[in-house]
Write a protein that holds these residues in place. Sequence first.
Motif, PDB file in Angstrom:
ATOM      1  N   ARG A   1     -27.973  -9.082   3.273  1.00 32.42           N
ATOM      2  CA  ARG A   1     -26.751  -8.707   4.559  1.00 32.42           C
ATOM      3  C   ARG A   1     -26.390  -6.774   3.350  1.00 32.42           C
ATOM      4  O   ARG A   1     -26.110  -5.859   4.433  1.00 32.42           O
ATOM      5  CB  ARG A   1     -25.177  -9.014   4.069  1.00 32.42           C
ATOM      6  CG  ARG A   1     -25.600 -10.721   4.618  1.00 32.42           C
ATOM      7  CD  ARG A   1     -23.494 -10.918   3.897  1.00 32.42           C
ATOM      8  NE  ARG A   1     -23.810 -12.352   4.852  1.00 32.42           N
ATOM      9  CZ  ARG A   1     -23.335 -12.585   5.945  1.00 32.42           C
ATOM     10  NH1 ARG A   1     -23.481 -12.043   6.646  1.00 32.42           N
ATOM     11  NH2 ARG A   1     -23.251 -14.049   6.507  1.00 32.42           N
TER      12      ARG A   1
ATOM     13  N   PHE B   1     -23.833 -12.575  14.330  1.00 28.75           N
ATOM     14  CA  PHE B   1     -23.850 -13.035  13.375  1.00 28.75           C
ATOM     15  C   PHE B   1     -22.278 -12.711  12.959  1.00 28.75           C
ATOM     16  O   PHE B   1     -22.016 -13.532  12.550  1.00 28.75           O
ATOM     17  CB  PHE B   1     -23.623 -11.874  12.259  1.00 28.75           C
ATOM     18  CG  PHE B   1     -25.737 -12.237  12.111  1.00 28.75           C
ATOM     19  CD1 PHE B   1     -26.502 -12.720  11.849  1.00 28.75           C
ATOM     20  CD2 PHE B   1     -26.696 -11.034  12.707  1.00 28.75           C
ATOM     21  CE1 PHE B   1     -27.619 -13.283  11.512  1.00 28.75           C
ATOM     22  CE2 PHE B   1     -27.992 -11.442  12.134  1.00 28.75           C
ATOM     23  CZ  PHE B   1     -29.073 -12.124  12.130  1.00 28.75           C
TER      24      PHE B   1
ATOM     25  N   ASP C   1     -20.605 -16.340  11.460  1.00 25.75           N
ATOM     26  CA  ASP C   1     -19.407 -16.635   9.858  1.00 25.75           C
ATOM     27  C   ASP C   1     -18.295 -17.203   9.968  1.00 25.75           C
ATOM     28  O   ASP C   1     -18.332 -17.115   9.156  1.00 25.75           O
ATOM     29  CB  ASP C   1     -19.627 -14.380   9.572  1.00 25.75           C
ATOM     30  CG  ASP C   1     -21.440 -13.418   9.098  1.00 25.75           C
ATOM     31  OD1 ASP C   1     -21.840 -14.775   8.714  1.00 25.75           O
ATOM     32  OD2 ASP C   1     -21.128 -13.203   9.215  1.00 25.75           O
TER      33      ASP C   1
ATOM     34  N   PHE D   1     -24.483  -6.732   9.302  1.00 23.62           N
ATOM     35  CA  PHE D   1     -23.913  -7.992   8.545  1.00 23.62           C
ATOM     36  C   PHE D   1     -22.396  -7.113   8.150  1.00 23.62           C
ATOM     37  O   PHE D   1     -21.074  -7.841   7.816  1.00 23.62           O
ATOM     38  CB  PHE D   1     -24.899  -8.439   7.415  1.00 23.62           C
ATOM     39  CG  PHE D   1     -26.063  -8.741   7.658  1.00 23.62           C
ATOM     40  CD1 PHE D   1     -25.634  -9.795   8.886  1.00 23.62           C
ATOM     41  CD2 PHE D   1     -26.806  -8.338   7.866  1.00 23.62           C
ATOM     42  CE1 PHE D   1     -26.755 -11.028   9.183  1.00 23.62           C
ATOM     43  CE2 PHE D   1     -28.418  -8.680   8.386  1.00 23.62           C
ATOM     44  CZ  PHE D   1     -27.983 -10.302   9.023  1.00 23.62           C
TER      45      PHE D   1
ATOM     46  N   ASN E   1     -29.266 -14.026   0.606  1.00 22.91           N
ATOM     47  CA  ASN E   1     -28.119 -13.560   1.904  1.00 22.91           C
ATOM     48  C   ASN E   1     -27.631 -12.719   1.635  1.00 22.91           C
ATOM     49  O   ASN E   1     -27.642 -11.864   2.659  1.00 22.91           O
ATOM     50  CB  ASN E   1     -27.241 -14.645   1.996  1.00 22.91           C
ATOM     51  CG  ASN E   1     -26.827 -14.746   3.207  1.00 22.91           C
ATOM     52  OD1 ASN E   1     -25.385 -14.193   3.039  1.00 22.91           O
ATOM     53  ND2 ASN E   1     -26.558 -15.544   3.821  1.00 22.91           N
ATOM     54  N   TYR E   2     -27.149 -12.750   0.527  1.00 28.78           N
ATOM     55  CA  TYR E   2     -25.990 -11.767   0.080  1.00 28.78           C
ATOM     56  C   TYR E   2     -27.101  -9.650   0.135  1.00 28.78           C
ATOM     57  O   TYR E   2     -26.786  -8.798   0.499  1.00 28.78           O
ATOM     58  CB  TYR E   2     -25.328 -11.813  -0.535  1.00 28.78           C
ATOM     59  CG  TYR E   2     -23.791 -12.467  -0.763  1.00 28.78           C
ATOM     60  CD1 TYR E   2     -22.760 -12.007   0.460  1.00 28.78           C
ATOM     61  CD2 TYR E   2     -24.349 -13.706  -0.367  1.00 28.78           C
ATOM     62  CE1 TYR E   2     -22.021 -12.640   0.588  1.00 28.78           C
ATOM     63  CE2 TYR E   2     -23.109 -14.680  -0.598  1.00 28.78           C
ATOM     64  CZ  TYR E   2     -22.196 -14.039   0.542  1.00 28.78           C
ATOM     65  OH  TYR E   2     -21.341 -14.968   0.432  1.00 28.78           O
TER      66      TYR E   2
ATOM     67  N   TYR F   1     -33.130  -9.806  11.989  1.00 29.02           N
ATOM     68  CA  TYR F   1     -32.400 -10.923  12.172  1.00 29.02           C
ATOM     69  C   TYR F   1     -33.711 -12.520  12.207  1.00 29.02           C
ATOM     70  O   TYR F   1     -33.304 -13.350  11.473  1.00 29.02           O
ATOM     71  CB  TYR F   1     -32.537 -10.377  13.458  1.00 29.02           C
ATOM     72  CG  TYR F   1     -32.076 -12.338  14.458  1.00 29.02           C
ATOM     73  CD1 TYR F   1     -30.800 -12.908  14.698  1.00 29.02           C
ATOM     74  CD2 TYR F   1     -32.871 -12.970  15.386  1.00 29.02           C
ATOM     75  CE1 TYR F   1     -30.701 -13.960  15.682  1.00 29.02           C
ATOM     76  CE2 TYR F   1     -33.646 -14.298  15.809  1.00 29.02           C
ATOM     77  CZ  TYR F   1     -31.696 -14.401  15.844  1.00 29.02           C
ATOM     78  OH  TYR F   1     -31.327 -16.101  16.694  1.00 29.02           O
TER      79      TYR F   1
ATOM     80  N   ARG G   1     -25.448  -7.568  16.225  1.00 25.75           N
ATOM     81  CA  ARG G   1     -24.186  -7.431  14.261  1.00 25.75           C
ATOM     82  C   ARG G   1     -23.131  -8.509  15.710  1.00 25.75           C
ATOM     83  O   ARG G   1     -22.488  -9.390  14.768  1.00 25.75           O
ATOM     84  CB  ARG G   1     -23.337  -5.983  14.996  1.00 25.75           C
ATOM     85  CG  ARG G   1     -22.142  -6.114  14.411  1.00 25.75           C
ATOM     86  CD  ARG G   1     -21.871  -4.786  14.305  1.00 25.75           C
ATOM     87  NE  ARG G   1     -22.785  -3.440  14.322  1.00 25.75           N
ATOM     88  CZ  ARG G   1     -22.474  -3.289  14.536  1.00 25.75           C
ATOM     89  NH1 ARG G   1     -22.002  -2.412  16.196  1.00 25.75           N
ATOM     90  NH2 ARG G   1     -23.328  -2.295  14.330  1.00 25.75           N
TER      91      ARG G   1
ATOM     92  N   PHE H   1     -33.377 -12.765   8.426  1.00 23.09           N
ATOM     93  CA  PHE H   1     -32.171 -13.364   8.073  1.00 23.09           C
ATOM     94  C   PHE H   1     -32.153 -15.229   8.383  1.00 23.09           C
ATOM     95  O   PHE H   1     -32.039 -15.419   7.763  1.00 23.09           O
ATOM     96  CB  PHE H   1     -31.510 -12.930   8.564  1.00 23.09           C
ATOM     97  CG  PHE H   1     -29.900 -13.155   8.013  1.00 23.09           C
ATOM     98  CD1 PHE H   1     -29.376 -12.644   6.813  1.00 23.09           C
ATOM     99  CD2 PHE H   1     -29.527 -13.706   8.610  1.00 23.09           C
ATOM    100  CE1 PHE H   1     -28.176 -12.890   5.840  1.00 23.09           C
ATOM    101  CE2 PHE H   1     -27.754 -14.736   8.254  1.00 23.09           C
ATOM    102  CZ  PHE H   1     -27.638 -14.089   6.709  1.00 23.09           C
TER     103      PHE H   1
ATOM    104  N   TRP I   1     -17.745  -9.284   1.546  1.00 24.67           N
ATOM    105  CA  TRP I   1     -19.753  -9.133   1.681  1.00 24.67           C
ATOM    106  C   TRP I   1     -20.280  -7.706   1.362  1.00 24.67           C
ATOM    107  O   TRP I   1     -21.504  -7.726   0.578  1.00 24.67           O
ATOM    108  CB  TRP I   1     -19.851  -8.905   3.871  1.00 24.67           C
ATOM    109  CG  TRP I   1     -18.631  -9.630   4.182  1.00 24.67           C
ATOM    110  CD1 TRP I   1     -17.624  -9.477   4.350  1.00 24.67           C
ATOM    111  CD2 TRP I   1     -18.737 -10.955   4.275  1.00 24.67           C
ATOM    112  NE1 TRP I   1     -17.426 -10.384   5.353  1.00 24.67           N
ATOM    113  CE2 TRP I   1     -17.901 -10.906   5.579  1.00 24.67           C
ATOM    114  CE3 TRP I   1     -19.937 -11.790   4.031  1.00 24.67           C
ATOM    115  CZ2 TRP I   1     -17.802 -12.426   5.696  1.00 24.67           C
ATOM    116  CZ3 TRP I   1     -19.819 -13.041   4.642  1.00 24.67           C
ATOM    117  CH2 TRP I   1     -19.045 -12.994   5.479  1.00 24.67           C
TER     118      TRP I   1
END
Length: 301
Positions: free
Chosen positions: A77, A139, A143, A84, A73-74, A187, A136, A190, A284
């Motif tokens: 990002r 997300f 989030d 992100f 995930n990170y 997109y 953007r 992810f 993040w």
Amino acid sequence: MSGVGGNETEAEAGGPAEQLQRERQREQDLKELLEWFRQNEKLPKEIEPLLLRRFYQCMFGNVEETQKLIEVNYALRNRHPHLFIQRDPLDADSRRTFDYADILPLPGLTPEKYKVSLYCFRDFEATKMHHTEDTRAFFMVSDCRFVTPDDCANPEILSEGEVQIFDMKGTTMRHISRLTISTLRAYIKFLQLAFPVRLRAIHMVNCPTYLDRIVSVVKPFISEEVFKLIRFHTVSMDSLYEFVPRAMLPEEYGGGAGSLETLRTQTQKTLVEHRDYLMNPNHWVVEKTEKRSGNSWRFFK
């Protein structure tokens, strides 16, 4: 990598003793995951406890798989910071997106404990679409949702999956021509590899007659596993009601969850309240990317 589809559910059967044991194990696992997160140089400095719970639940309480999902995930990002990390829900790009389109988590949960989100155009003019900025914004809303309760009436309950509704009313091939391939690829990757919730279904409503042309553009980027989750509603909204309770849908869709305007106002209020969180690099940004091993990006090959 992330939970796409599947029929597994967390075992909740058993008496009070078994439930208590599961709760203690969950608390211990989350405590260890938090410590692991803070010491892992591949990750940011901070994570919200509710988001950590979602990662853990998404992987059915498997600590090792949870760790893998978090790292992916990170990593994704930080590989795409323009989607992100470099963001502000109040800047001009965001306002432009929210002025012409709705990105709305709907209140409550389905009987299966699924969370439902709706995406639709407010203005059908294709030139208003800016795919990267719109992604953007998507997300940012996601989030925010992941750090707020899924059901205000039962704040401790986490959803067992995600249902997405895309209203294609007003969609033309001019909109499709404005898609940015690199953004679309990021997109979908992810969604398939790094989403902290299990994707259960994608419903496409108000599909146009040229649906096959639209599908031909995006299908090469979607895994077969995800494509099987897509349902196309080509005749009426009645077929959607078989999967999503009418009470959860906006009034404009024959539901009882309030008007689109009311839901839009609530969503925008949540974004403003979480603006500092969305823009805080501690949540993040991975600062020591130069220390990653060569295998850190193996998930994207």
